[in-house]
Scaffold this active site. Structure first.
Site, mmCIF file in Angstrom:
data_model
loop_
_atom_site.group_PDB
_atom_site.id
_atom_site.type_symbol
_atom_site.label_atom_id
_atom_site.label_comp_id
_atom_site.label_asym_id
_atom_site.label_seq_id
_atom_site.Cartn_x
_atom_site.Cartn_y
_atom_site.Cartn_z
ATOM 1 N N GLN A 125 -5.349 -2.216 9.197
ATOM 2 C CA GLN A 125 -5.097 -3.519 8.571
ATOM 3 C C GLN A 125 -5.727 -4.643 9.404
ATOM 4 O OE1 GLN A 125 -3.648 -3.846 5.575
ATOM 5 N NE2 GLN A 125 -3.735 -6.079 5.590
ATOM 6 N N LYS A 173 0.842 -1.204 0.000
ATOM 7 C CA LYS A 173 0.000 0.000 0.000
ATOM 8 C C LYS A 173 0.877 1.254 0.000
ATOM 9 C CE LYS A 173 -3.753 -2.535 2.062
ATOM 10 N NZ LYS A 173 -4.279 -3.201 3.245
ATOM 11 N N ASP A 225 -11.618 1.728 3.069
ATOM 12 C CA ASP A 225 -11.859 0.293 2.911
ATOM 13 C C ASP A 225 -13.314 0.013 2.499
ATOM 14 O OD1 ASP A 225 -9.886 -1.652 3.283
ATOM 15 O OD2 ASP A 225 -9.854 -1.388 5.461
HETATM 16 N N1 GUN Z 1 -6.511 -7.493 5.328
HETATM 17 C C1 GUN Z 1 -6.589 -8.201 4.179
HETATM 18 N N2 GUN Z 1 -7.275 -7.521 3.238
HETATM 19 C C2 GUN Z 1 -7.640 -6.352 3.799
HETATM 20 C C3 GUN Z 1 -8.350 -5.209 3.331
HETATM 21 O O1 GUN Z 1 -8.834 -5.140 2.195
HETATM 22 N N3 GUN Z 1 -8.504 -4.189 4.218
HETATM 23 C C4 GUN Z 1 -8.024 -4.263 5.482
HETATM 24 N N4 GUN Z 1 -8.231 -3.226 6.282
HETATM 25 N N5 GUN Z 1 -7.353 -5.291 5.952
HETATM 26 C C5 GUN Z 1 -7.161 -6.327 5.119
#
Ligand code: GUN
Length: 284
Positions: free
Chosen positions: A97, A53, A120
């Site tokens: 996350q 990211k 998200d």
């Molecule tokens: N962990 C795995 N995929 C995701 C996601 O799309 N968003 C978040 N916040 N955590 C994750």
């Protein structure tokens, strides 16, 4: 005829190039989109996703910040961090996350994020707006799946789409977004009987089960568009999807690889959401 491989990496690169231009223009107007990612604990997969990211943000010019907290962080401390970020005008997107350590409620954390910064798309207000069809920040993987299907040139309207999997993060929102694109949608899941009867009727088949190689060519209608959302690490250490790539490639018209299919689209949609959130917060 063998399927065309839908290279999410390439589609993602072209969307990122468009975003980089947009961010450049926004910066000229004094607006630098900013994303803050909060990571609790030391799960290696989560650390790797967060690095992806950060790299994506750098690529398009988004200011990014990673807040690392140890696994002993309390829920109240984490809510406090989110409340500060909600108030910070330089932070347009907040992502915590997942998964979180077991002593922290994911629901409480998701609900602490202000919906305008919920890049998200997991907050119940964001989900509710998506269901109604209101303008909102869409969840990244489902949005990436729809963009990938559109980039094949496939007309979604009127097609029969079958989604396997009913998670809140992928299956449910993908089915809803396909329906909003005017597909006729069937949702299948772990309790579906005679799965093959449904999947064989699919013009568009989206597989999000988390079960390595569960879909073979016997499940697929010749000429179908097949999107594999699965990412499974098998014993050999190799990453594989939910679809048997080699044999489904013989019957599908389009097929996503794993890795390099849906995955790169997810981060790209996160970058897009951050830009959208920044513009909305600036009244642009
Ligand atoms: N962990 C795995 N995929 C995701 C996601 O799309 N968003 C978040 N916040 N955590 C994750």
């Amino acid at each position: 005829m063998a399927a065309t491989i839908l290279q999410g990496k390439e589609v993602a690169a072209s969307i990122r190039a468009e975003l980089a231009e947009e961010v450049n223009e926004l910066k000229k107007q004094g607006l630098t989109p900013g994303l803050t990612v909060v990571l609790v604990g030391d799960d290696p997969a989560s650390h790797s996703y967060v690095r992806g990211k950060e790299k994506g943000c750098a690529e398009v010019g988004i200011r990014s910040e990673i807040i690392l907290k140890d696994a002993a962080t309390t829920e109240a401390e984490l809510v406090g961090i989110i409340e500060e970020l909600n108030q910070n005008p330089n932070v347009h997107g907040i992502l915590v996350q997942l998964p979180l350590p077991a002593h922290i409620s994911e629901t409480a954390i998701i609900e602490a994020i202000h919906p305008s910064k919920d890049v998200d798309g997991f907050h119940p207000i964001s989900v509710g707006n998506m269901v109604i069809g209101n303008k909102t920040l869409l969840p990244c993987t489902p949005h990436g799946v729809i963009e990938l299907i559109k980039r094949t040139g496939t007309e979604i309207a009127g097609k029969h789409a079958v989604v396997i999997g009913r998670s809140n993060i992928v299956g449910k929102p993908v089915a809803l977004l396909l329906q909003q694109e005017n597909a006729t949608v069937t949702m299948c899941h772990s309790r579906t009987q005679n799965l093959q009867e449904f999947t064989q009727k699919a013009d568009i088949l989206v597989v999000a089960t988390g079960k390595p190689h569960m879909i073979g060519k016997e499940h697929v209608k010749p000429g179908a568009v097949v999107i594999d959302v699965g990412v499974n690490r098998i014993e050999s250490g190799k990453l594989v999807g939910d679809v048997k790539f080699d044999e489904v490639q013989e019957v599908a018209s389009y097929l996503t690889p794993v890795p390099g299919g849906v995955g790169p689209m997810t981060i790209t949609m996160l970058l897009k959401n951050t830009v959208l959130a920044a513009k909305a917060q600036a009244g642009l």
